[in-house]
Design an enzyme around this catalytic site. Structure first.
Site, PDB file in Angstrom:
ATOM      1  N   ALA A 100       0.869  -1.145  -0.046  1.00 23.04           N
ATOM      2  CA  ALA A 100      -0.091  -0.027  -0.138  1.00 23.04           C
ATOM      3  C   ALA A 100       0.979   1.248   0.052  1.00 23.04           C
ATOM      4  CB  ALA A 100      -0.777  -0.037   1.205  1.00 23.04           C
ATOM      5  N   SER A 101       0.940   2.025  -1.066  1.00 28.31           N
ATOM      6  CA  SER A 101       1.763   3.025  -1.164  1.00 28.31           C
ATOM      7  C   SER A 101       1.846   4.024  -0.183  1.00 28.31           C
ATOM      8  CB  SER A 101       1.726   3.709  -2.659  1.00 28.31           C
ATOM      9  OG  SER A 101       1.747   2.630  -3.554  1.00 28.31           O
ATOM     10  N   ARG A 102       2.776   4.825  -0.087  1.00 25.20           N
ATOM     11  CA  ARG A 102       2.822   5.989   0.754  1.00 25.20           C
ATOM     12  C   ARG A 102       1.441   6.922   0.820  1.00 25.20           C
ATOM     13  NH1 ARG A 102       7.849   9.624   2.732  1.00 25.20           N
ATOM     14  NH2 ARG A 102       6.843  10.922   3.983  1.00 25.20           N
TER      15      ARG A 102
END
Ligand SMILES: C[S@@+](CC[C@H](N)C(=O)[O-])C[C@H]1O[C@@H](n2cnc3c(N)ncnc32)[C@H](O)[C@@H]1O
Length: 378
Positions: A100-102
């Site tokens: 889950a990207s930043r």
């Protein structure tokens, strides 16, 4: 949702807003509406400089505080390493292969995509499904298609989206081919990084539509392009750099170990360093030189120095000497390009652009019409 979950979600949105990532009120609404924790598996990998691989496995049940803190902080949460290995394949190195990207990076890319209600969107790299759910909030769930190459990741995302009551179309396939059955798209947004833009994405984007994608070269892993598609051509500038994991089919690795032998060291051309080119210390210079010398890897290694490596040559630059081996003098080539960047007035990432046609990729500086331009690949 429990009070703790709601409080975490509100805190994250507020942090992102304070930091200037949610100036568009619709984007803020989306972050306030979609609970990130619903998209995270119970076991996640978090950055940890004390771990030998750089990542530590955190379990929601045995370490809930750390798990929840990560869910609602502005950090990337890694959900898969080494393409699904239960443990890192190497004692000293783990490669994140899904996350889950930043959240601030997610917000930057969504802002660049400028999503409006009713637009048809294709996402490449479903990952957890969180970004797909945010996009569904922005354009309407019927208009979102998301493609993921990894069957287990894709199945998990489907389950998470269902749990969040979000009904977007999830496809499990290699996203380099796009998803032709749902084309055309007003927006194509990649959440895995590219070195080459697949022509299929251009063909599947509606006239006037946008392609937003993380961009990397072998020299510089940070970049983002925002290209407008017109007349079968995609063209636009580089934006605020972001860093993502590379599309599976475009992964690349420097072949140094095969070429850096005792024999090669004997044969190498050794000399004093003289002045240090800007690319050894300046990110903008490295971005520019990466566009000028595609396929040349760069990295800095504590204890040895700066490395350059192509298919057939390498160069090592230490404190006061240069060592070059192979048919190419990579340090000299990179220094010449670094000097070109200085002569051009030390342009920033945003001063460069990219045009993709069926004939190939062209990078340019300034404007496509009047600035210097060069083919990216041969
Ligand atoms: C950084 S994650 C995506 C994050 C995601 N958008 C989210 O909201 O959680 C990158 C994803 O791209 C996927 N991926 C890599 N190469 C791909 C390809 N060729 N086609 C589709 N998905 C790909 C990876 O398996 C990984 O799940």
């Amino acid at each position: 949702m429990t009070a703790t979950e709601a409080e975490g979600q509100a805190r994250l949105a507020s942090t992102l807003a304070t930091d200037g990532y949610l100036d568009d009120g619709r984007l803020r609404d989306a972050f306030e509406a979609v609970p990130r924790h619903l998209f995270l598996p119970d076991r996640v990998w978090l950055d940890d400089s004390t771990a030998s691989t750089g990542y530590v496995l955190v379990d929601r049940v045995s370490d809930p505080d750390r798990w929840w803190a990560a869910a609602y902080s502005d950090v990337s949460v890694v959900t898969q390493i080494d393409d699904g290995a239960p443990e890192p394949l190497d004692d000293h190195w783990a490669t994140p292969t899904s996350s889950a990207s930043r959240p601030s990076v997610v917000a930057l890319m969504l802002a660049a995509a400028d999503l409006r209600p009713g637009q048809r969107v294709l996402e490449i790299g479903t990952g957890t499904g969180f970004n797909a759910a945010l996009m569904a909030h922005l354009v309407g769930e019927a208009h979102v298609t998301s493609v993921e190459i990894d069957p287990r990741i894709s199945a998990q995302a489907r389950a998470s989206l269902a749990a969040a009551d979000c009904h977007v179309r999830i496809v499990c396939a290699d996203g380099e081919g796009g998803v032709p059955s749902r084309a055309p798209y007003d927006r194509v947004l990649a959440t895995a990084s590219l070195l080459r833009l697949p022509q299929e994405w251009v063909e599947q984007t509606a006239e006037g539509g946008l392609i937003v994608a993380p961009w990397e070269t072998a020299m510089c892993p940070h970049g983002m392009v925002r290209l407008t598609v017109r007349g079968g051509r995609a063209s636009g500038r580089f934006r605020t750099p972001v860093t993502f994991m590379t599309l599976r089919g475009q992964r690349h690795r420097a072949r140094l170990a095969e070429m850096f032998t005792d024999e090669a060291w004997e044969e190498a051309r050794h000399r004093g360093l003289g002045s240090r080119p800007a690319l050894l210390g300046d990110d903008d210079a490295r971005f520019a030189v990466g566009l000028r010398l595609p396929g040349v890897h760069y990295w800095e290694q504590a204890g040895t120095g700066h490395w350059l490596c192509s298919e057939d040559s390498w160069a090592l630059i230490d404190d006061d000497a240069v060592h070059q081996w192979g048919p190419r003098d990579l340090f000299d080539e990179a220094s010449a390009e670094s000097a070109w960047w200085e002569d051009a007035g030390r342009p920033h990432v945003h001063d460069f652009g990219l045009t993709v046609t069926p004939g190939g990729h062209t990078a340019w500086l300034g404007t496509r019409e009047s600035g210097p331009s060069w083919p990216l690949f041969g």
